[in-house]
Design an enzyme around this catalytic site. Sequence first.
Site, PDB file in Angstrom:
ATOM      1  N   SER A   1      -8.540  -2.935   8.379  1.00  0.00           N
ATOM      2  CA  SER A   1      -9.501  -3.590   7.491  1.00  0.00           C
ATOM      3  C   SER A   1     -10.766  -2.755   7.365  1.00  0.00           C
ATOM      4  O   SER A   1     -11.698  -2.890   8.149  1.00  0.00           O
ATOM      5  CB  SER A   1      -9.850  -4.973   8.035  1.00  0.00           C
ATOM      6  OG  SER A   1      -8.715  -5.781   8.050  1.00  0.00           O
TER       7      SER A   1
ATOM      8  N   GLU B   1       0.835  -1.205   0.000  1.00  0.00           N
ATOM      9  CA  GLU B   1       0.000   0.000   0.000  1.00  0.00           C
ATOM     10  C   GLU B   1       0.869   1.254   0.000  1.00  0.00           C
ATOM     11  O   GLU B   1       0.633   2.184  -0.776  1.00  0.00           O
ATOM     12  CB  GLU B   1      -0.928   0.013   1.218  1.00  0.00           C
ATOM     13  CG  GLU B   1      -2.033  -1.011   1.152  1.00  0.00           C
ATOM     14  CD  GLU B   1      -2.810  -1.122   2.452  1.00  0.00           C
ATOM     15  OE1 GLU B   1      -2.644  -0.255   3.349  1.00  0.00           O
ATOM     16  OE2 GLU B   1      -3.586  -2.082   2.583  1.00  0.00           O
TER      17      GLU B   1
ATOM     18  N   GLU C   1      -8.481  -1.115  -3.862  1.00  0.00           N
ATOM     19  CA  GLU C   1      -8.237  -2.247  -2.969  1.00  0.00           C
ATOM     20  C   GLU C   1      -6.882  -2.811  -3.385  1.00  0.00           C
ATOM     21  O   GLU C   1      -6.668  -3.126  -4.564  1.00  0.00           O
ATOM     22  CB  GLU C   1      -9.332  -3.299  -3.120  1.00  0.00           C
ATOM     23  CG  GLU C   1      -9.173  -4.512  -2.249  1.00  0.00           C
ATOM     24  CD  GLU C   1      -9.384  -4.229  -0.769  1.00  0.00           C
ATOM     25  OE1 GLU C   1      -8.840  -4.993   0.042  1.00  0.00           O
ATOM     26  OE2 GLU C   1     -10.081  -3.256  -0.426  1.00  0.00           O
TER      27      GLU C   1
END
Length: 128
Positions: free
Chosen positions: A30, A10, A47
């Site tokens: 999450s 990420e 995502e």
Amino acid sequence: MRYRRGASAERELVKLLESKGFAVLRSAGSHKIDLVAGNGKEYLCIEVKSTRSRKLYLPIEDVEKLVEFAGRFGGRPVLAVKFVNVGWRFYGPNRLEHGEKSYKIDLETPFMTLDGLLGKQRTLEGVL
């Protein structure tokens, strides 16, 4: 270990998007999506997944949450997968095949590069 690899992927994608002129917000933990990125003209709801395997299975409900959030936010839903030792690949959820419980993404699944995703893919049109 998976959390660290995912968080690292990420952060890597945040830097890549920032280098392309996007402001990026990372949602740690999450939640519905991992990243929201925008440049004033285009907004992406992303995502992020990272895998050492040659294939990845995503639960249908996770992809549906991404699409639903992107629709409410006014952004484009994107699945970003980093295949370790291969690189980044980007997918639109509407182009993925799914079974009863999950979507399958592998190295043969058609994908976009980051430049292709952002509409900056160079072509050889007019060169040859």
